[in-house]
Design a protein around this motif. Structure first.
Motif, PDB file in Angstrom:
ATOM      1  N   SER A  27     -12.159  77.710 -55.135  1.00 44.08           N
ATOM      2  CA  SER A  27     -12.474  76.931 -56.329  1.00 44.08           C
ATOM      3  C   SER A  27     -11.529  77.226 -57.477  1.00 44.08           C
ATOM      4  O   SER A  27     -11.522  76.519 -58.472  1.00 44.08           O
ATOM      5  CB  SER A  27     -13.917  77.224 -56.775  1.00 44.08           C
ATOM      6  N   GLU A  28     -10.706  78.264 -57.347  1.00 45.13           N
ATOM      7  CA  GLU A  28      -9.801  78.630 -58.421  1.00 45.13           C
ATOM      8  C   GLU A  28      -8.444  77.958 -58.239  1.00 45.13           C
ATOM      9  O   GLU A  28      -8.077  77.535 -57.146  1.00 45.13           O
ATOM     10  CB  GLU A  28      -9.635  80.154 -58.464  1.00 45.13           C
ATOM     11  N   ARG A  29      -7.697  77.877 -59.328  1.00 43.79           N
ATOM     12  CA  ARG A  29      -6.380  77.265 -59.276  1.00 43.79           C
ATOM     13  C   ARG A  29      -5.408  78.159 -58.523  1.00 43.79           C
ATOM     14  O   ARG A  29      -5.564  79.371 -58.465  1.00 43.79           O
ATOM     15  CB  ARG A  29      -5.858  77.040 -60.692  1.00 43.79           C
ATOM     16  N   ARG A  50      -7.014  80.708 -67.575  1.00 44.13           N
ATOM     17  CA  ARG A  50      -7.620  79.922 -68.655  1.00 44.13           C
ATOM     18  C   ARG A  50      -6.738  78.774 -69.141  1.00 44.13           C
ATOM     19  O   ARG A  50      -6.975  78.237 -70.221  1.00 44.13           O
ATOM     20  CB  ARG A  50      -7.974  80.846 -69.824  1.00 44.13           C
ATOM     21  N   GLY A  51      -5.723  78.411 -68.369  1.00 45.12           N
ATOM     22  CA  GLY A  51      -4.930  77.240 -68.728  1.00 45.12           C
ATOM     23  C   GLY A  51      -3.474  77.507 -69.031  1.00 45.12           C
ATOM     24  O   GLY A  51      -2.679  76.567 -69.112  1.00 45.12           O
ATOM     25  N   SER A  52      -3.085  78.758 -69.226  1.00 50.60           N
ATOM     26  CA  SER A  52      -1.682  79.058 -69.500  1.00 50.60           C
ATOM     27  C   SER A  52      -0.847  78.845 -68.239  1.00 50.60           C
ATOM     28  O   SER A  52      -1.367  78.845 -67.118  1.00 50.60           O
ATOM     29  CB  SER A  52      -1.527  80.496 -69.995  1.00 50.60           C
ATOM     30  N   SER A  53       0.466  78.668 -68.428  1.00 42.98           N
ATOM     31  CA  SER A  53       1.344  78.447 -67.281  1.00 42.98           C
ATOM     32  C   SER A  53       2.777  78.800 -67.648  1.00 42.98           C
ATOM     33  O   SER A  53       3.130  78.917 -68.825  1.00 42.98           O
ATOM     34  CB  SER A  53       1.277  76.988 -66.806  1.00 42.98           C
ATOM     35  N   ASN A  68       0.618  78.025 -73.498  1.00 46.51           N
ATOM     36  CA  ASN A  68      -0.535  78.876 -73.770  1.00 46.51           C
ATOM     37  C   ASN A  68      -1.805  78.254 -73.194  1.00 46.51           C
ATOM     38  O   ASN A  68      -1.761  77.221 -72.509  1.00 46.51           O
ATOM     39  CB  ASN A  68      -0.664  79.151 -75.271  1.00 46.51           C
ATOM     40  N   ASP A  69      -2.948  78.871 -73.465  1.00 50.58           N
ATOM     41  CA  ASP A  69      -4.212  78.381 -72.907  1.00 50.58           C
ATOM     42  C   ASP A  69      -4.567  76.986 -73.398  1.00 50.58           C
ATOM     43  O   ASP A  69      -5.362  76.282 -72.770  1.00 50.58           O
ATOM     44  CB  ASP A  69      -5.352  79.350 -73.250  1.00 50.58           C
ATOM     45  N   GLN A  70      -3.991  76.570 -74.534  1.00 54.22           N
ATOM     46  CA  GLN A  70      -4.225  75.220 -75.064  1.00 54.22           C
ATOM     47  C   GLN A  70      -3.186  74.226 -74.538  1.00 54.22           C
ATOM     48  O   GLN A  70      -3.125  73.091 -74.996  1.00 54.22           O
ATOM     49  CB  GLN A  70      -4.179  75.240 -76.597  1.00 54.22           C
ATOM     50  N   GLY A 161       0.322  87.050 -67.842  1.00 50.78           N
ATOM     51  CA  GLY A 161      -0.866  87.872 -68.001  1.00 50.78           C
ATOM     52  C   GLY A 161      -2.135  87.043 -68.058  1.00 50.78           C
ATOM     53  O   GLY A 161      -2.106  85.830 -68.290  1.00 50.78           O
ATOM     54  N   ASN A 162      -3.264  87.701 -67.865  1.00 54.58           N
ATOM     55  CA  ASN A 162      -4.549  86.998 -67.883  1.00 54.58           C
ATOM     56  C   ASN A 162      -4.826  86.355 -69.235  1.00 54.58           C
ATOM     57  O   ASN A 162      -5.560  85.369 -69.322  1.00 54.58           O
ATOM     58  CB  ASN A 162      -5.674  87.967 -67.518  1.00 54.58           C
ATOM     59  N   GLY A 163      -4.226  86.905 -70.301  1.00 54.57           N
ATOM     60  CA  GLY A 163      -4.391  86.329 -71.630  1.00 54.57           C
ATOM     61  C   GLY A 163      -3.307  85.339 -72.002  1.00 54.57           C
ATOM     62  O   GLY A 163      -3.251  84.876 -73.143  1.00 54.57           O
ATOM     63  N   GLY A 164      -2.423  85.014 -71.051  1.00 48.79           N
ATOM     64  CA  GLY A 164      -1.361  84.047 -71.310  1.00 48.79           C
ATOM     65  C   GLY A 164      -0.050  84.659 -71.751  1.00 48.79           C
ATOM     66  O   GLY A 164       0.917  83.933 -71.997  1.00 48.79           O
TER      67      GLY A 164
END
Length: 283
Positions: A27-29, A50-53, A68-70, A161-164
């Motif tokens: 279910s994860e990306r 959370r959306g970062s790439s 970033n996550d946005q 990183g997990n925080g982007g």
């Protein structure tokens, strides 16, 4: 308005690919995906939880996108960039090796940014908490050895990183058969996406000595509380701290740069006049 770093526009012509490492359950990306980029060049897409790439082209070992996550683009790549070897990619994070600038006998910034890197399938142990990373490796070709007669392995890890946060780690190993040492220069030539450059300031370089490339590398001392931009800038700050901040007042965004093992910091902005003379430089 004086601007030179703009958000990367949407680009087409990108095909599908396959995941090379999963983030977890189905279910994860996909955390890491190898696919085709512009002009069919191979690239690796890294995705955070959370959306970062981030996107890394094997040509040049070149990071061309960091969101970033946005989903806001944080790097600049010229809209006039053609992504066509052997020309280096303009923007993103070029790898300068084994020469920086024109300080040597090689082409500008060396040859690493003009070479096809390989995915390192057997990298040495390296601690990480991220599941979204890729290891690349560059070795010299016969042509490279004729221009720069040293054998080496250049390993690059790009991690999201997990925080982007985007983390780049480079390791150069001397593989000369006789063990003869060699010297080299290395830099991440990062292009950050900002709004109006006159609304940007750089903190952390106050009171440092710098070499001004616009004044024949004459040495000066930074006098202001922070570095701001009113014209073309091309300075090498000596003995820069491990933490530097770039504040974009218009976008209300701050980039925090942390470095280790890289003693100096280069600040470059071509301003509008020089930017107009660069055929591959556009918003």
């Amino acid at each position: 308005m004086k601007e030179n770093l703009r958000q990367l526009r949407e680009r087409g012509g990108e095909g599908g690919g396959k995941g090379v490492r999963m983030a977890g359950s189905g279910s994860e990306r996909v955390a890491v995906e190898l696919c085709k980029g512009i002009n069919g060049l191979d690239k690796v897409v890294l995705r955070g939880p959370r959306g970062s790439s981030a996107e890394v082209y094997l040509y040049g070992g070149h990071v061309t996108s960091w969101r970033n996550d946005q989903r806001e683009e944080l790097l600049f790549v010229s809209t006039k960039e053609i992504f066509k070897p052997p020309k280096a990619i303009r923007g993103g994070i070029p790898i300068c090796f084994p020469q920086f600038g024109s300080n040597g006998s090689l082409e500008q910034h060396g040859f690493a940014r003009n070479k096809f890197w390989s995915i390192d399938t057997d990298p040495p142990p390296f601690p990480t908490t991220s599941k979204s990373f890729i290891d690349l490796i560059l070795k010299p070709s016969e042509e490279d050895m004729q221009k720069w007669p040293h054998s080496y392995e250049f390993r690059l890890r790009v991690a999201l990183g997990n925080g982007g946060d985007l983390m780049l780690t480079s390791r150069v190993r001397n593989t000369n058969a006789d063990g003869k040492p060699f010297t080299f220069a290395f830099a991440y030539h990062t292009y950050f996406s900002v709004s109006d450059i006159s609304e940007v300031r750089v903190e952390g370089l106050e009171t440092l000595d710098y070499l001004d490339n616009l004044e024949n590398k004459e040495r000066f001392t930074e006098q202001g509380d922070a570095l701001t931009f009113e014209s073309e800038v091309d300075k090498v700050y000596l003995g820069a701290p491990t933490k530097i901040a770039i504040l974009d007042h218009e976008k209300k965004r701050t980039f925090v740069l942390r470095k280790d093992g890289l003693p100096d910091a280069v600040v470059w902005n071509p301003w509008d006049k020089k930017a107009k003379t660069m055929t591959d430089f556009g918003r």
